[in-house]
Scaffold this motif. Structure first.
Motif, mmCIF file in Angstrom:
data_model
loop_
_atom_site.group_PDB
_atom_site.id
_atom_site.type_symbol
_atom_site.label_atom_id
_atom_site.label_comp_id
_atom_site.label_asym_id
_atom_site.label_seq_id
_atom_site.Cartn_x
_atom_site.Cartn_y
_atom_site.Cartn_z
ATOM 1 N N LYS A 175 12.145 35.437 -37.183
ATOM 2 C CA LYS A 175 10.959 35.430 -36.334
ATOM 3 C C LYS A 175 9.843 34.606 -36.958
ATOM 4 C CE LYS A 175 8.843 39.627 -38.315
ATOM 5 N NZ LYS A 175 7.604 38.966 -38.797
ATOM 6 N N GLY A 176 8.824 34.322 -36.156
ATOM 7 C CA GLY A 176 7.597 33.751 -36.682
ATOM 8 C C GLY A 176 7.441 32.258 -36.465
ATOM 9 N N VAL A 177 6.352 31.737 -37.035
ATOM 10 C CA VAL A 177 5.969 30.331 -36.911
ATOM 11 C C VAL A 177 6.248 29.648 -38.238
ATOM 12 C CG1 VAL A 177 4.090 28.736 -36.389
ATOM 13 C CG2 VAL A 177 4.142 30.991 -35.299
ATOM 14 N N VAL A 178 7.013 28.578 -38.213
ATOM 15 C CA VAL A 178 7.420 27.925 -39.458
ATOM 16 C C VAL A 178 6.274 27.157 -40.110
ATOM 17 C CG1 VAL A 178 9.851 27.735 -38.836
ATOM 18 C CG2 VAL A 178 8.284 25.920 -38.166
ATOM 19 N N HIS A 179 6.363 27.024 -41.434
ATOM 20 C CA HIS A 179 5.543 26.094 -42.228
ATOM 21 C C HIS A 179 4.045 26.320 -42.149
ATOM 22 C CE1 HIS A 179 9.394 24.149 -42.511
ATOM 23 N NE2 HIS A 179 9.369 23.724 -41.266
ATOM 24 N N HIS A 209 10.151 29.796 -43.671
ATOM 25 C CA HIS A 209 10.261 28.961 -44.871
ATOM 26 C C HIS A 209 8.993 28.994 -45.716
ATOM 27 C CE1 HIS A 209 14.196 27.674 -43.705
ATOM 28 N NE2 HIS A 209 13.758 27.195 -42.558
ATOM 29 N N ILE A 210 8.249 30.086 -45.597
ATOM 30 C CA ILE A 210 7.081 30.360 -46.422
ATOM 31 C C ILE A 210 6.835 31.857 -46.289
ATOM 32 C CG2 ILE A 210 5.461 29.881 -44.537
ATOM 33 C CD1 ILE A 210 3.579 28.623 -46.624
ATOM 34 N N VAL A 211 6.382 32.508 -47.368
ATOM 35 C CA VAL A 211 6.263 33.965 -47.318
ATOM 36 C C VAL A 211 5.130 34.396 -46.398
ATOM 37 C CG1 VAL A 211 7.276 34.323 -49.600
ATOM 38 C CG2 VAL A 211 4.791 34.048 -49.382
ATOM 39 N N ARG A 212 5.249 35.607 -45.895
ATOM 40 C CA ARG A 212 4.264 36.223 -45.027
ATOM 41 C C ARG A 212 3.794 37.549 -45.651
ATOM 42 N NH1 ARG A 212 3.886 31.891 -42.710
ATOM 43 N NH2 ARG A 212 4.451 31.479 -40.554
ATOM 44 N N GLY A 213 2.836 38.176 -44.981
ATOM 45 C CA GLY A 213 2.274 39.416 -45.485
ATOM 46 C C GLY A 213 3.216 40.602 -45.342
ATOM 47 N N ILE A 214 2.781 41.706 -45.933
ATOM 48 C CA ILE A 214 3.551 42.949 -45.951
ATOM 49 C C ILE A 214 2.691 44.054 -45.343
ATOM 50 C CG2 ILE A 214 4.692 44.659 -47.437
ATOM 51 C CD1 ILE A 214 4.909 42.339 -49.538
ATOM 52 N N LEU A 233 2.841 18.190 -37.119
ATOM 53 C CA LEU A 233 2.680 19.419 -36.351
ATOM 54 C C LEU A 233 1.997 20.520 -37.150
ATOM 55 C CD1 LEU A 233 6.098 19.751 -34.485
ATOM 56 C CD2 LEU A 233 3.860 19.483 -33.417
ATOM 57 N N PHE A 234 2.358 20.626 -38.436
ATOM 58 C CA PHE A 234 1.892 21.759 -39.229
ATOM 59 C C PHE A 234 0.884 21.367 -40.302
ATOM 60 C CE2 PHE A 234 6.184 22.786 -37.661
ATOM 61 C CZ PHE A 234 5.851 23.854 -36.841
ATOM 62 N N GLY A 235 0.532 20.088 -40.355
ATOM 63 C CA GLY A 235 -0.569 19.657 -41.198
ATOM 64 C C GLY A 235 -0.332 19.749 -42.688
ATOM 65 N N PHE A 236 0.845 19.373 -43.140
ATOM 66 C CA PHE A 236 1.081 19.376 -44.586
ATOM 67 C C PHE A 236 1.888 18.152 -44.998
ATOM 68 C CE2 PHE A 236 5.014 21.280 -43.081
ATOM 69 C CZ PHE A 236 5.976 20.829 -43.963
ATOM 70 N N PRO A 277 11.469 20.207 -49.221
ATOM 71 C CA PRO A 277 10.199 19.552 -48.851
ATOM 72 C C PRO A 277 9.387 20.377 -47.854
ATOM 73 C CG PRO A 277 12.003 18.585 -47.608
ATOM 74 C CD PRO A 277 12.626 19.616 -48.523
ATOM 75 N N PHE A 278 8.886 21.522 -48.345
ATOM 76 C CA PHE A 278 8.169 22.455 -47.488
ATOM 77 C C PHE A 278 6.670 22.403 -47.756
ATOM 78 C CE2 PHE A 278 12.476 24.273 -47.945
ATOM 79 C CZ PHE A 278 12.844 24.255 -46.609
ATOM 80 N N HIS A 279 5.948 23.253 -47.051
ATOM 81 C CA HIS A 279 4.514 23.384 -47.275
ATOM 82 C C HIS A 279 4.260 23.646 -48.767
ATOM 83 C CE1 HIS A 279 0.461 25.043 -47.135
ATOM 84 N NE2 HIS A 279 0.346 24.580 -45.903
ATOM 85 N N PRO A 280 3.228 23.040 -49.342
ATOM 86 C CA PRO A 280 2.980 23.235 -50.782
ATOM 87 C C PRO A 280 2.862 24.697 -51.193
ATOM 88 C CG PRO A 280 1.675 21.408 -49.968
ATOM 89 C CD PRO A 280 2.329 22.024 -48.764
#
Length: 367
Positions: free
Chosen positions: A201-205, A235-240, A281-284, A294-297
């Motif tokens: 689920k969720g929005v990538v990057h 492909h990037i961590v989210r909150g808990i 699209l995701f500004g990185f 090669p993901f978001h920093p």
């Protein structure tokens, strides 16, 4: 009295490169130190199959890398995601056969919807641990049917009524999705002592951001009877957060992703175009040192989730901070990086609009 059981949770696994044991070795000690280790298998492992149209298709990963996943210490894999059907029915069949040979238990994909929604149960200590896996982001042609191979899914409505796909504006949980959760969790609850639901689920990057439906579908899983919710895909961590006292990892990020499929320097037109378009699209702009990731920093701030089911049944949630080293190898974080990653996860939890959390020096998470 029952003994405590520890479960370690990893996010997406994409192991397209040779020497998979090397890429996994940096997190393997944490996996092998747990009673049970779970991850999400993002792509099929196969040397055959027909490329699925509808999303940017991932290549089949080397079949031999499934054995390396088991060798690193994993026991269970969730499979329902937007890429598991990218090599068609043959890719799914090959992946499941390889998993069986390696002794890996999985759920979320199969030759039919009935198979994709099968219950996965494994004994850890003296408890029966169960897992369910669902794709919330499409594309719809990757979903399993009565006689069609694919993945299990939960239907999330789009804002404008367009087909469900990873790039669509997904906004509302459907009654159908809630009913699927209720039925499947009840069936698993009858056979397992501890129930986990994995949601792709969720929005990538994008750091911190949760899509409108994410908390609702996660809460629905807990209200259906799940003991923990495991999120991945971004492909990037989210909150808990905690709902009725049960932990929700909204995004475990990358468990181990090493792939050339996201590089602009390749001969697959769709993958090459996506590698460039996602930056706009995701500004990185990816760090050029991370050629295989090669993901978001911010994605270098990674983690493994940790669950402890105590003797009295109490559930304790925690994290194991992970640092991602160039060109994409995850390693257990130490020293100042360990503390930095914990503070980062506390920060993105609050920025996402969730209740503040505190992460102790030993990784324990409390609300």
């Amino acid at each position: 009295m029952r003994k405590a059981v520890t479960i370690v949770l990893a996010g997406d696994l994409v192991l397209d490169e040779p020497d998979a044991p090397y890429w996994l070795a940096g997190i393997a000690p944490a996996l092998k130190g747990a009673d049970l280790a779970v991850a999400h298998l993002e792509v099929p492992h196969t040397a055959r199959g027909q490329e699925l149209q509808g999303d940017v298709p991932a290549p089949g990963a080397p079949p031999e890398n499934i054995a390396a996943i088991a060798g690193a210490g994993f026991h269970m894999l969730s499979l329902a995601g937007n890429h598991i059907a990218d090599c068609g029915a043959e890719g799914i069949a090959d992946t499941l056969a390889l998993m069986a040979d390696a002794g890996l238990i999985g759920t979320g994909a199969g030759a039919s919807l009935l198979e994709a929604r099968r219950l996965a149960i494994l004994v850890a200590g003296d408890r029966r641990i169960g897992l369910l896996s669902y794709n919330c982001v499409g594309p719809e042609n990757s979903w399993a049917g009565d006689e069609q191979a694919g993945c299990a899914y939960l239907r999330i409505e789009t804002a404008d009524g367009t087909p469900i796909a990873p790039a669509a504006d997904l906004v509302r949980v459907t009654d159908e999705a809630v009913e699927v959760l209720r039925a499947d969790v009840a069936a698993l609850r009858a056979k397992a002592d501890f129930v986990m639901v994995a949601l792709h689920k969720g929005v990538v990057h994008t750091p911190a951001r949760l899509a409108p439906y994410e908390r609702a579908i996660s809460h629905a899983a807990i209200e259906a009877g799940a003991d923990a919710v495991i999120g991945h895909h971004a492909h990037i961590v989210r909150g808990i957060e905690f709902h009725h006292g049960k932990p929700i990892f909204h995004g475990l990020g990358n468990g181990c992703v090493v792939t050339s499929a996201l590089s602009p320097a390749q001969d697959h037109p769709a993958r090459r175009e996506w590698a460039e378009r996602r930056k706009a699209l995701f500004g990185f702009e990816p760090d050029p040192a991370y050629t295989l990731a090669p993901f978001h920093p911010d994605a270098v701030n990674a983690m493994l989730g940790r669950l402890t089911v105590h003797e009295d049944g109490r559930i304790e949630a925690g994290i194991i901070p992970v640092d991602v080293l160039a060109p994409g190898r995850p390693v257990l974080a130490a020293g100042e990086r360990k503390a930095q990653i914990a503070r980062y996860i506390e920060s993105i939890t609050t920025r996402a609009g969730l209740a503040p959390i505190t992460i102790a020096d030993d990784g324990t998470v409390s609300a």
